[in-house]
Enzyme design. Structure first.
Site, PDB file in Angstrom:
ATOM      1  N   TYR A 184       0.786  -1.437  -0.065  1.00  0.00           N
ATOM      2  CA  TYR A 184      -0.026   0.167  -0.008  1.00  0.00           C
ATOM      3  C   TYR A 184       0.777   1.187  -0.007  1.00  0.00           C
ATOM      4  O   TYR A 184       0.649   2.393  -0.812  1.00  0.00           O
ATOM      5  CB  TYR A 184      -0.855  -0.012   1.412  1.00  0.00           C
ATOM      6  CG  TYR A 184      -1.700   1.234   1.522  1.00  0.00           C
ATOM      7  CD1 TYR A 184      -2.867   1.467   0.363  1.00  0.00           C
ATOM      8  CD2 TYR A 184      -1.839   1.995   2.528  1.00  0.00           C
ATOM      9  CE1 TYR A 184      -3.601   2.738   0.778  1.00  0.00           C
ATOM     10  CE2 TYR A 184      -2.422   2.935   2.761  1.00  0.00           C
ATOM     11  CZ  TYR A 184      -3.500   3.347   1.896  1.00  0.00           C
ATOM     12  OH  TYR A 184      -4.167   4.515   1.939  1.00  0.00           O
TER      13      TYR A 184
HETATM   14  N1  LIG Z   1      -9.665   4.970   5.413  1.00  0.00           N
HETATM   15  C1  LIG Z   1      -8.444   5.488   5.895  1.00  0.00           C
HETATM   16  O1  LIG Z   1      -8.041   5.451   6.982  1.00  0.00           O
HETATM   17  C2  LIG Z   1      -7.661   6.007   5.088  1.00  0.00           C
HETATM   18  C3  LIG Z   1      -6.566   6.708   5.493  1.00  0.00           C
HETATM   19  C4  LIG Z   1      -5.552   7.581   4.462  1.00  0.00           C
HETATM   20  C5  LIG Z   1      -5.848   7.731   3.169  1.00  0.00           C
HETATM   21  N2  LIG Z   1      -7.038   6.889   2.894  1.00  0.00           N
HETATM   22  C6  LIG Z   1      -7.278   7.076   1.318  1.00  0.00           C
HETATM   23  O2  LIG Z   1      -8.699   7.573   1.161  1.00  0.00           O
HETATM   24  C7  LIG Z   1      -8.926   7.178   0.011  1.00  0.00           C
HETATM   25  C8  LIG Z   1     -10.402   6.463   0.089  1.00  0.00           C
HETATM   26  O3  LIG Z   1     -10.509   5.440   0.953  1.00  0.00           O
HETATM   27  P1  LIG Z   1     -11.873   4.896   1.905  1.00  0.00           P
HETATM   28  O4  LIG Z   1     -11.343   4.910   3.177  1.00  0.00           O
HETATM   29  O5  LIG Z   1     -13.045   5.645   1.505  1.00  0.00           O
HETATM   30  O6  LIG Z   1     -11.853   3.426   1.070  1.00  0.00           O
HETATM   31  P2  LIG Z   1     -13.152   2.765   0.866  1.00  0.00           P
HETATM   32  O7  LIG Z   1     -14.553   2.876   1.434  1.00  0.00           O
HETATM   33  O8  LIG Z   1     -12.729   1.152   0.621  1.00  0.00           O
HETATM   34  O9  LIG Z   1     -13.350   3.238  -0.645  1.00  0.00           O
HETATM   35  C9  LIG Z   1     -12.455   2.915  -1.718  1.00  0.00           C
HETATM   36  C10 LIG Z   1     -13.070   3.388  -3.060  1.00  0.00           C
HETATM   37  O10 LIG Z   1     -12.200   3.134  -4.336  1.00  0.00           O
HETATM   38  C11 LIG Z   1     -12.716   2.469  -5.209  1.00  0.00           C
HETATM   39  N3  LIG Z   1     -12.111   1.615  -5.742  1.00  0.00           N
HETATM   40  C12 LIG Z   1     -11.191   0.495  -5.352  1.00  0.00           C
HETATM   41  N4  LIG Z   1     -10.702  -0.235  -6.410  1.00  0.00           N
HETATM   42  C13 LIG Z   1     -11.031   0.362  -7.627  1.00  0.00           C
HETATM   43  C14 LIG Z   1     -10.846   0.137  -8.933  1.00  0.00           C
HETATM   44  N5  LIG Z   1      -9.957  -0.833  -9.312  1.00  0.00           N
HETATM   45  N6  LIG Z   1     -11.370   0.783  -9.812  1.00  0.00           N
HETATM   46  C15 LIG Z   1     -12.258   1.916  -9.667  1.00  0.00           C
HETATM   47  N7  LIG Z   1     -12.524   2.272  -8.170  1.00  0.00           N
HETATM   48  C16 LIG Z   1     -11.810   1.567  -7.379  1.00  0.00           C
HETATM   49  C17 LIG Z   1     -13.978   1.597  -4.352  1.00  0.00           C
HETATM   50  O11 LIG Z   1     -15.114   1.346  -5.244  1.00  0.00           O
HETATM   51  P3  LIG Z   1     -15.474   0.018  -5.949  1.00  0.00           P
HETATM   52  O12 LIG Z   1     -15.118  -1.146  -4.814  1.00  0.00           O
HETATM   53  O13 LIG Z   1     -16.923   0.028  -5.932  1.00  0.00           O
HETATM   54  O14 LIG Z   1     -14.664  -0.156  -7.179  1.00  0.00           O
HETATM   55  C18 LIG Z   1     -14.338   2.606  -3.150  1.00  0.00           C
HETATM   56  O15 LIG Z   1     -15.267   3.434  -4.030  1.00  0.00           O
HETATM   57  C19 LIG Z   1      -8.218   6.270  -0.624  1.00  0.00           C
HETATM   58  O16 LIG Z   1      -7.308   6.665  -1.710  1.00  0.00           O
HETATM   59  C20 LIG Z   1      -7.220   5.538   0.510  1.00  0.00           C
HETATM   60  O17 LIG Z   1      -6.126   5.118   0.203  1.00  0.00           O
HETATM   61  C21 LIG Z   1      -7.722   6.344   3.694  1.00  0.00           C
END
Ligand SMILES: NC(=O)c1ccc[n+]([C@@H]2O[C@H](COP(=O)([O-])OP(=O)(O)OC[C@H]3O[C@@H](n4cnc5c(N)ncnc54)[C@H](OP(=O)(O)O)[C@@H]3O)[C@@H](O)[C@H]2O)c1
Length: 294
Positions: A180
């Site tokens: 990651y």
């Molecule tokens: N959660 C945390 O603690 C955290 C911390 C720091 C940064 N972030 C960043 O925040 C962002 C959002 O994360 P989140 O926590 O909201 O995670 P999440 O709920 O798992 O959402 C991830 C999104 O990415 C989409 N996605 C994944 N694989 C994909 C693919 N192959 N093609 C198109 N879309 C895809 C998923 O949709 P589908 O599965 O429908 O494709 C989903 O809408 C990410 O970039 C993550 O790295 C998160």
């Protein structure tokens, strides 16, 4: 929406909570949001649409995108869905073409779609796919999409690209997060590298170094569930702050000293992580090593 906990607020970058300021910044604008089916992307889409933006929603899960879009339509907003797998180069190409043909260049692009894996090296020795999937979704697919959108945005007079990064890339990288961290770091480095070139094209940039958000991404790691973080709706207000203030970097206050110490005393972190690794474990979902393509 309830207020975030004090610990959650202190652990995260600044939020924009005034809907009028967001409306001034995005009303009538077209905002492309990747990863809009769940978590932060879905919450950001709803917040920006409520402020008057036309939101273009990208992710793989079509029915979840439809649910987000219908909530937006129900509140009087405008949303269009583009079910796409960002790890498929042909699909990314088709997505870029469809967006430009149907909506022109987006005014704002929020690069949010992401895939996280926390798994120890022992469990990854026969899983090169962990590295392929993270690099495809977190780096190569988004870069390919932007390579098509940047010329259109330039021709339209400019715009803004917001990258949802992680605070992890500003710190000494910890064990189990290699796949990651490397992929998020790759995009972060590319994005910072091309920022002066984007500015020359009148495209502004914002890098948001998010701390913990309680979403389905962080849920499989039990320790994450106990740590202070934001819910997606509050984290979306950080994305709003990036767009309203136009700041180039948004990061939690504590990441600045940690960033400096990580660079100056990496050996201390390496030693601490070596000790900590022995006392921590892979989560049940990491150990299950299931062959799910998500
Ligand atoms: N959660 C945390 O603690 C955290 C911390 C720091 C940064 N972030 C960043 O925040 C962002 C959002 O994360 P989140 O926590 O909201 O995670 P999440 O709920 O798992 O959402 C991830 C999104 O990415 C989409 N996605 C994944 N694989 C994909 C693919 N192959 N093609 C198109 N879309 C895809 C998923 O949709 P589908 O599965 O429908 O494709 C989903 O809408 C990410 O970039 C993550 O790295 C998160």
């Amino acid at each position: 929406m309830t207020s975030p906990s004090l610990a959650g607020r202190l652990s995260s970058p600044r939020r924009e909570t005034d809907p009028r300021r967001l409306a001034e910044a995005v009303s009538g604008r077209t905002v492309l949001i990747t990863g809009a089916s769940f978590g932060l992307g879905a919450a950001t889409a709803e917040l920006f649409a409520a402020a008057g933006a036309t939101v273009l929603l990208v992710a793989r899960t079509a029915d979840k995108l439809d649910e987000v879009a219908s909530r937006i339509h129900g509140n009087g907003g405008t949303a269009h869905t583009f079910p796409t797998d960002l790890s498929e180069p042909a699909a990314v190409e088709a997505l870029a073409t469809a967006i430009i043909e149907q909506h022109g260049a987006p005014d704002i692009v929020i690069n949010n779609a992401g895939k996280s894996i926390r798994r120890s090296l022992d469990l990854q020795l026969d899983r090169p796919q962990d590295f392929v999937r993270t690099i495809d979704v977190n780096y190569l697919g988004p870069v390919q999409l932007l390579l098509r959108l940047i010329p259109a945005m330039t021709e339209a007079g400019g715009g803004r690209i917001v990258n949802i990064s992680t605070v992890g890339v500003r710190m000494y990288p910890g064990p189990r997060w290699g796949a990651y961290q490397a992929s998020k770091g790759a995009f972060d480095t590319w994005f910072r590298s091309v920022t002066p070139e984007l500015h020359a094209r009148k495209i502004a940039t914002s890098s948001i170094y998010m701390a913990l958000i309680h979403t389905r991404m962080s849920a499989p790691t039990p320790s994450m569930r106990r740590l202070p973080g934001l819910d997606p709706e509050h984290a979306a207000q950080i994305v709003a702050a990036a767009v309203v203030d136009g700041r180039r970097v948004l990061a939690p206050w504590w990441s600045w000293p940690l960033d400096t110490v990580s660079a100056a005393a990496g050996g201390v972190f390496a030693a601490a992580y070596t000790r900590a690794f022995r006392f921590t474990a892979d989560s049940a979902s990491a150990r299950a090593r299931h062959e799910v393509l998500r």
